[in-house]
Scaffold this active site. Structure first.
Site, PDB file in Angstrom:
ATOM      1  N   TYR A 163      14.179  26.737 -49.014  1.00 34.70           N
ATOM      2  CA  TYR A 163      13.551  26.881 -47.694  1.00 34.70           C
ATOM      3  C   TYR A 163      13.953  25.711 -46.783  1.00 34.70           C
ATOM      4  O   TYR A 163      14.372  25.909 -45.638  1.00 34.70           O
ATOM      5  CB  TYR A 163      12.029  26.916 -47.854  1.00 34.70           C
ATOM      6  CG  TYR A 163      11.253  26.885 -46.553  1.00 34.70           C
ATOM      7  CD1 TYR A 163      11.163  28.018 -45.751  1.00 34.70           C
ATOM      8  CD2 TYR A 163      10.592  25.725 -46.136  1.00 34.70           C
ATOM      9  CE1 TYR A 163      10.433  27.995 -44.558  1.00 34.70           C
ATOM     10  CE2 TYR A 163       9.867  25.703 -44.952  1.00 34.70           C
ATOM     11  CZ  TYR A 163       9.790  26.838 -44.170  1.00 34.70           C
ATOM     12  OH  TYR A 163       9.085  26.823 -42.991  1.00 34.70           O
ATOM     13  N   LYS A 167      16.001  25.823 -43.127  1.00 30.00           N
ATOM     14  CA  LYS A 167      15.412  25.378 -41.859  1.00 30.00           C
ATOM     15  C   LYS A 167      16.166  24.165 -41.304  1.00 30.00           C
ATOM     16  O   LYS A 167      16.250  23.991 -40.089  1.00 30.00           O
ATOM     17  CB  LYS A 167      13.922  25.064 -42.043  1.00 30.00           C
ATOM     18  CG  LYS A 167      13.061  26.262 -42.432  1.00 30.00           C
ATOM     19  CD  LYS A 167      13.042  27.383 -41.400  1.00 30.00           C
ATOM     20  CE  LYS A 167      11.910  27.304 -40.444  1.00 30.00           C
ATOM     21  NZ  LYS A 167      11.742  28.538 -39.611  1.00 30.00           N
TER      22      LYS A 167
HETATM   23  N1  LIG Z   1       3.062  27.656 -42.089  1.00 29.32           N
HETATM   24  C1  LIG Z   1       3.698  26.488 -42.130  1.00 29.32           C
HETATM   25  O1  LIG Z   1       3.293  25.551 -42.848  1.00 29.32           O
HETATM   26  C2  LIG Z   1       4.889  26.258 -41.254  1.00 29.32           C
HETATM   27  C3  LIG Z   1       5.286  24.945 -41.018  1.00 29.32           C
HETATM   28  C4  LIG Z   1       6.404  24.694 -40.228  1.00 29.32           C
HETATM   29  C5  LIG Z   1       7.115  25.750 -39.689  1.00 29.32           C
HETATM   30  N2  LIG Z   1       6.724  27.028 -39.946  1.00 29.32           N
HETATM   31  C6  LIG Z   1       7.548  28.089 -39.381  1.00 29.32           C
HETATM   32  O2  LIG Z   1       6.791  28.776 -38.402  1.00 29.32           O
HETATM   33  C7  LIG Z   1       7.247  30.125 -38.311  1.00 29.32           C
HETATM   34  C8  LIG Z   1       6.047  31.055 -38.354  1.00 29.32           C
HETATM   35  O3  LIG Z   1       5.436  30.927 -39.622  1.00 29.32           O
HETATM   36  P1  LIG Z   1       3.878  31.199 -39.920  1.00 29.32           P
HETATM   37  O4  LIG Z   1       3.345  30.003 -40.608  1.00 29.32           O
HETATM   38  O5  LIG Z   1       3.205  31.682 -38.685  1.00 29.32           O
HETATM   39  O6  LIG Z   1       3.979  32.327 -41.022  1.00 29.32           O
HETATM   40  P2  LIG Z   1       3.648  33.888 -41.078  1.00 29.32           P
HETATM   41  O7  LIG Z   1       2.341  34.190 -40.439  1.00 29.32           O
HETATM   42  O8  LIG Z   1       3.853  34.248 -42.519  1.00 29.32           O
HETATM   43  O9  LIG Z   1       4.801  34.535 -40.184  1.00 29.32           O
HETATM   44  C9  LIG Z   1       6.076  34.810 -40.654  1.00 29.32           C
HETATM   45  C10 LIG Z   1       6.612  35.915 -39.780  1.00 29.32           C
HETATM   46  O10 LIG Z   1       7.975  36.166 -40.142  1.00 29.32           O
HETATM   47  C11 LIG Z   1       8.156  37.569 -40.132  1.00 29.32           C
HETATM   48  N3  LIG Z   1       9.231  37.971 -41.015  1.00 29.32           N
HETATM   49  C12 LIG Z   1       9.439  37.625 -42.305  1.00 29.32           C
HETATM   50  N4  LIG Z   1      10.512  38.274 -42.791  1.00 29.32           N
HETATM   51  C13 LIG Z   1      10.976  39.058 -41.774  1.00 29.32           C
HETATM   52  C14 LIG Z   1      12.051  39.968 -41.655  1.00 29.32           C
HETATM   53  N5  LIG Z   1      12.876  40.237 -42.691  1.00 29.32           N
HETATM   54  N6  LIG Z   1      12.242  40.593 -40.481  1.00 29.32           N
HETATM   55  C15 LIG Z   1      11.422  40.349 -39.434  1.00 29.32           C
HETATM   56  N7  LIG Z   1      10.380  39.504 -39.474  1.00 29.32           N
HETATM   57  C16 LIG Z   1      10.168  38.869 -40.650  1.00 29.32           C
HETATM   58  C17 LIG Z   1       6.848  38.142 -40.638  1.00 29.32           C
HETATM   59  O11 LIG Z   1       6.779  39.498 -40.228  1.00 29.32           O
HETATM   60  P3  LIG Z   1       5.846  40.620 -40.920  1.00 29.32           P
HETATM   61  O12 LIG Z   1       4.614  40.674 -40.080  1.00 29.32           O
HETATM   62  O13 LIG Z   1       6.666  41.851 -40.845  1.00 29.32           O
HETATM   63  O14 LIG Z   1       5.588  40.160 -42.333  1.00 29.32           O
HETATM   64  C18 LIG Z   1       5.842  37.225 -39.949  1.00 29.32           C
HETATM   65  O15 LIG Z   1       5.531  37.705 -38.661  1.00 29.32           O
HETATM   66  C19 LIG Z   1       8.250  30.316 -39.450  1.00 29.32           C
HETATM   67  O16 LIG Z   1       9.565  30.230 -38.936  1.00 29.32           O
HETATM   68  C20 LIG Z   1       7.974  29.140 -40.374  1.00 29.32           C
HETATM   69  O17 LIG Z   1       9.152  28.771 -41.100  1.00 29.32           O
HETATM   70  C21 LIG Z   1       5.629  27.307 -40.694  1.00 29.32           C
END
Ligand SMILES: NC(=O)c1ccc[n+]([C@@H]2O[C@H](COP(=O)([O-])OP(=O)(O)OC[C@H]3O[C@@H](n4cnc5c(N)ncnc54)[C@H](OP(=O)(O)O)[C@@H]3O)[C@@H](O)[C@H]2O)c1
Length: 257
Positions: A163, A167
């Protein structure tokens, strides 16, 4: 329209790729509470959370709310969805790349195809999204392309290097894209949150400095208003990583997941 919006930093129109993500939904709720009126959400057609995000945008006061569909496992479909959104809604002041997968590190180490899935969604599809959106922003002569990166890419850890490396690549790509867009009227903003309590991290023990999606959204809105290029959430993590970046590897490799 764009010049006025850019001066204020806050968009009237947004396209969010990965619009059902918890962070994206919180961002949409924050933006429609300001001046955002057009909201287009992109993601998989069967995403239940995108349907929720559509309702939240409407309830929050957006006057035009739409969806476009793609699967990030098929990066070309992301470019098609971006083109469809611009064709249907015209200019966007803000395009957000929010989709992503954490994957499972042990599974990815044992099965290269699982690692490639993480790399495809987090890197290849994010690259496609960035290039497709940048082409439109460059031609309209204004707008912000905002990428949801992470501190996990700032220095990749042994505990989640699949991961983290995907990123790190994505973050580097958006830094370069931002430089490529200099002088075009369009710009790139990179967001680097630490651990955020969302669906992605459900069931995991929170890391130090853990936040929630609303805190990330508030930091993004504040950063857009200030014209920030990089938004760390919480902001202290910027200085924490100045130190982390220089820790000897023998120590760094022991940092737990
Ligand atoms: N949570 C953390 O600790 C954290 C920290 C730093 C950065 N981030 C980044 O922030 C962003 C949002 O993450 P989040 O924490 O809000 O997580 P999340 O709620 O799990 O959101 C992930 C999103 O990615 C979509 N996704 C995954 N695989 C996909 C695919 N094959 N095609 C289209 N969409 C897809 C999912 O869509 P579905 O609704 O279809 O599943 C979901 O909407 C990500 O890029 C993550 O790397 C997260």
């Amino acid at each position: 329209m764009g010049l006025v919006n850019d001066a204020l930093g806050l968009p009237q129109s947004v396209l969010i790729l990965g619009g059902g993500s918890d962070i994206a939904r919180a961002l949409v709720r924050s933006l429609v509470a300001t001046r955002t009126r057009t909201v287009v959400l992109g993601g998989r057609p069967d995403s239940k959370t995108i349907a929720l995000a559509v309702d939240e945008a409407r309830e929050g006061g957006a006057s035009a709310v739409g969806t476009v569909h793609f699967d990030a496992m098929d990066p070309a479909s992301v470019a098609t969805a971006v083109d469809e959104a611009f064709a249907a809604y015209g200019d966007f002041d803000l395009v957000v790349v929010a989709f992503g997968v954490l994957g499972d590190q042990a599974t990815a180490e044992a099965d290269p195809s699982a690692a490639v899935e993480v790399a495809t969604v987090n890197y290849a599809a994010a690259v496609t999204a960035g290039l497709a959106a940048a082409r439109h922003l460059r031609s309209q002569g204004h707008g912000t392309l905002l990428a949801l990166s992470t501190v996990a890419g700032e220095r990749v850890r042994r505990a989640n290097f699949v991961y983290g490396s995907s990123k790190a690549g994505m973050d580097g790509f958006y830094q370069g894209l931002g430089d490529a867009l200099a002088g075009s009227g369009a710009r790139v903003v990179i967001v680097r949150p630490g651990f955020v309590r969302t669906a992605m991290t459900a069931g995991m023990d929170p890391a130090p400095f853990a936040t929630d999606a609303d805190t990330v959204a508030a930091a993004i809105v504040a950063g857009l208003g200030k014209g920030s290029q990089t938004i760390w959430v919480p902001s202290l993590l910027r200085w924490v990583f100045v130190v982390f970046r220089h820790l000897p590897r023998v120590i760094w490799r022991r940092i737990p997941g």
